[in-house]
Design a protein around this motif. Structure first.
Motif, PDB file in Angstrom:
ATOM      1  N   LYS A  58       0.889  -1.323   0.085  1.00  0.00           N
ATOM      2  CA  LYS A  58      -0.117  -0.133   0.012  1.00  0.00           C
ATOM      3  C   LYS A  58       0.805   1.372  -0.115  1.00  0.00           C
ATOM      4  O   LYS A  58       0.497   2.105  -0.656  1.00  0.00           O
ATOM      5  CB  LYS A  58      -0.944  -0.132   1.138  1.00  0.00           C
ATOM      6  CG  LYS A  58      -1.826  -1.016   1.197  1.00  0.00           C
ATOM      7  CD  LYS A  58      -2.756  -1.044   2.314  1.00  0.00           C
ATOM      8  CE  LYS A  58      -3.916  -2.280   2.409  1.00  0.00           C
ATOM      9  NZ  LYS A  58      -4.602  -1.951   3.425  1.00  0.00           N
ATOM     10  N   VAL A  59       2.069   1.178   0.907  1.00  0.00           N
ATOM     11  CA  VAL A  59       2.837   2.234   0.856  1.00  0.00           C
ATOM     12  C   VAL A  59       3.482   2.532  -0.391  1.00  0.00           C
ATOM     13  O   VAL A  59       3.574   3.615  -1.081  1.00  0.00           O
ATOM     14  CB  VAL A  59       3.794   2.062   1.897  1.00  0.00           C
ATOM     15  CG1 VAL A  59       4.950   3.467   1.772  1.00  0.00           C
ATOM     16  CG2 VAL A  59       3.422   2.197   3.271  1.00  0.00           C
ATOM     17  N   LEU A  60       4.011   1.493  -1.266  1.00  0.00           N
ATOM     18  CA  LEU A  60       4.487   1.609  -2.376  1.00  0.00           C
ATOM     19  C   LEU A  60       3.509   2.013  -3.549  1.00  0.00           C
ATOM     20  O   LEU A  60       3.742   2.966  -4.394  1.00  0.00           O
ATOM     21  CB  LEU A  60       5.026   0.199  -3.024  1.00  0.00           C
ATOM     22  CG  LEU A  60       6.656  -0.424  -2.085  1.00  0.00           C
ATOM     23  CD1 LEU A  60       6.699  -1.892  -2.457  1.00  0.00           C
ATOM     24  CD2 LEU A  60       7.395   0.781  -2.806  1.00  0.00           C
ATOM     25  N   ASP A  61       2.395   1.619  -3.489  1.00  0.00           N
ATOM     26  CA  ASP A  61       1.448   1.962  -4.383  1.00  0.00           C
ATOM     27  C   ASP A  61       0.973   3.508  -4.265  1.00  0.00           C
ATOM     28  O   ASP A  61       0.998   4.399  -5.160  1.00  0.00           O
ATOM     29  CB  ASP A  61       0.050   0.965  -4.307  1.00  0.00           C
ATOM     30  CG  ASP A  61      -1.071   1.624  -5.279  1.00  0.00           C
ATOM     31  OD1 ASP A  61      -0.815   1.245  -6.454  1.00  0.00           O
ATOM     32  OD2 ASP A  61      -2.068   2.133  -4.737  1.00  0.00           O
ATOM     33  N   ALA A  62       0.891   4.021  -2.999  1.00  0.00           N
ATOM     34  CA  ALA A  62       0.686   5.282  -2.833  1.00  0.00           C
ATOM     35  C   ALA A  62       1.751   6.239  -3.282  1.00  0.00           C
ATOM     36  O   ALA A  62       1.632   7.347  -3.807  1.00  0.00           O
ATOM     37  CB  ALA A  62       0.397   5.696  -1.214  1.00  0.00           C
ATOM     38  N   ARG A  65       1.865   6.336  -7.053  1.00  0.00           N
ATOM     39  CA  ARG A  65       0.852   7.518  -7.483  1.00  0.00           C
ATOM     40  C   ARG A  65       0.903   8.813  -7.202  1.00  0.00           C
ATOM     41  O   ARG A  65      -0.059   9.900  -7.330  1.00  0.00           O
ATOM     42  CB  ARG A  65      -0.554   7.170  -7.039  1.00  0.00           C
ATOM     43  CG  ARG A  65      -1.019   5.604  -7.497  1.00  0.00           C
ATOM     44  CD  ARG A  65      -2.163   5.168  -6.788  1.00  0.00           C
ATOM     45  NE  ARG A  65      -2.475   3.807  -7.220  1.00  0.00           N
ATOM     46  CZ  ARG A  65      -3.489   3.664  -8.434  1.00  0.00           C
ATOM     47  NH1 ARG A  65      -3.885   4.575  -8.767  1.00  0.00           N
ATOM     48  NH2 ARG A  65      -3.851   2.330  -8.495  1.00  0.00           N
ATOM     49  N   GLY A  66       1.931   9.188  -6.285  1.00  0.00           N
ATOM     50  CA  GLY A  66       2.172  10.646  -5.844  1.00  0.00           C
ATOM     51  C   GLY A  66       1.427  10.959  -4.950  1.00  0.00           C
ATOM     52  O   GLY A  66       1.297  12.307  -4.512  1.00  0.00           O
ATOM     53  N   ARG A  67       0.975  10.086  -4.092  1.00  0.00           N
ATOM     54  CA  ARG A  67       0.246  10.574  -2.651  1.00  0.00           C
ATOM     55  C   ARG A  67       0.638  10.159  -1.650  1.00  0.00           C
ATOM     56  O   ARG A  67       1.894   9.211  -1.417  1.00  0.00           O
ATOM     57  CB  ARG A  67      -1.116   9.419  -2.853  1.00  0.00           C
ATOM     58  CG  ARG A  67      -1.876   9.716  -4.158  1.00  0.00           C
ATOM     59  CD  ARG A  67      -3.005   8.886  -4.036  1.00  0.00           C
ATOM     60  NE  ARG A  67      -4.162   8.765  -5.348  1.00  0.00           N
ATOM     61  CZ  ARG A  67      -5.010   8.139  -5.621  1.00  0.00           C
ATOM     62  NH1 ARG A  67      -5.243   6.993  -4.373  1.00  0.00           N
ATOM     63  NH2 ARG A  67      -5.635   8.379  -6.431  1.00  0.00           N
ATOM     64  N   THR A  68       0.388  10.796  -0.674  1.00  0.00           N
ATOM     65  CA  THR A  68       1.131  10.563   1.015  1.00  0.00           C
ATOM     66  C   THR A  68       0.710   9.222   1.387  1.00  0.00           C
ATOM     67  O   THR A  68      -0.570   8.912   1.460  1.00  0.00           O
ATOM     68  CB  THR A  68       0.645  11.635   1.905  1.00  0.00           C
ATOM     69  OG1 THR A  68       0.979  12.972   1.337  1.00  0.00           O
ATOM     70  CG2 THR A  68       1.360  11.532   3.295  1.00  0.00           C
TER      71      THR A  68
END
Length: 208
Positions: A58-62, A65-68
């Protein structure tokens, strides 16, 4: 055998047969206990690995996507990583009991081999050392078999109660002290305490 402060130990065929029966019984129980406890410990660690992988994905995906990243995902990944092989309250009882039963199985297995070697010798002697060691080892194993369930139940209860108190530890010490004082005052007087000024919420701790 004679009594009076000391015993005259002697290894006989009947005694060897009795000790062997007891050892085989305890070995069977000990082997099952060791397998069950180690499997439980392995399942607990596997669950930690699964949580670590999910949180890191989930951290990698965020980040991709340029999200925190979600703070809960960051916290879960960190907690799972540092507690993967640690002696946490959740797996402490299973780890200790598993180690103890592993040692019992090894010691009794070695002792049984000694008895078989004695029984298989052409002119086996009384061998008092073997008789004495067998008595103490088997007696200790039987006592452990009787008290292990009680000890493990006590440890499990302690751990579960400690885990149940975890939400309270999220609050500052002074707030908990004030709450306990209000509870005691209500119990003593039967009057509801006056409400206090609201305090700002405390962020959850990250060092669980």
């Amino acid at each position: 055998m004679t009594y009076g402060g000391f015993m005259k130990w002697a290894m006989t065929d009947d005694y060897a047969s009795l000790v062997t029966t007891l050892i085989v019984t305890v070995l069977a129980v000990g082997t099952i206990q060791t397998y069950t406890l180690m499997r439980r410990l392995g399942e607990s660690q596997t669950e930690d690995v699964r949580k670590t992988v999910e949180a890191r994905l989930k951290v990698l995906d965020a980040m991709r996507r340029g999200r925190t990243p979600d703070p809960e995902d960051l916290r879960e990944a960190h907690v799972s990583t540092v507690s993967f092989l640690a002696l946490t309250p959740r797996n402490l009882s299973a780890y200790i009991a598993g180690v103890v039963w592993t040692l019992v199985v090894i010691v009794l297995g070695v002792q049984q081999i000694r008895i078989l070697m004695w029984a298989g010798s052409a002119d086996h002697t009384e061998n008092p050392d073997l008789a004495r060691d067998s008595f103490y080892l088997v007696s200790g194993a039987v006592v452990l078999l009787l008290v292990e369930g009680l000890v493990r139940a006590f440890v499990r209860t302690f751990v579960e109660q400690r885990e149940s108190l975890k939400p309270l530890r999220e609050y500052p010490r002074d707030e908990r002290a004030h709450m306990l004082a209000a509870v005691r005052e209500f119990h003593r007087t039967g009057e509801t305490p006056e409400p206090t000024a609201p305090t700002p919420p405390v962020p959850p701790r990250c060092d669980r």
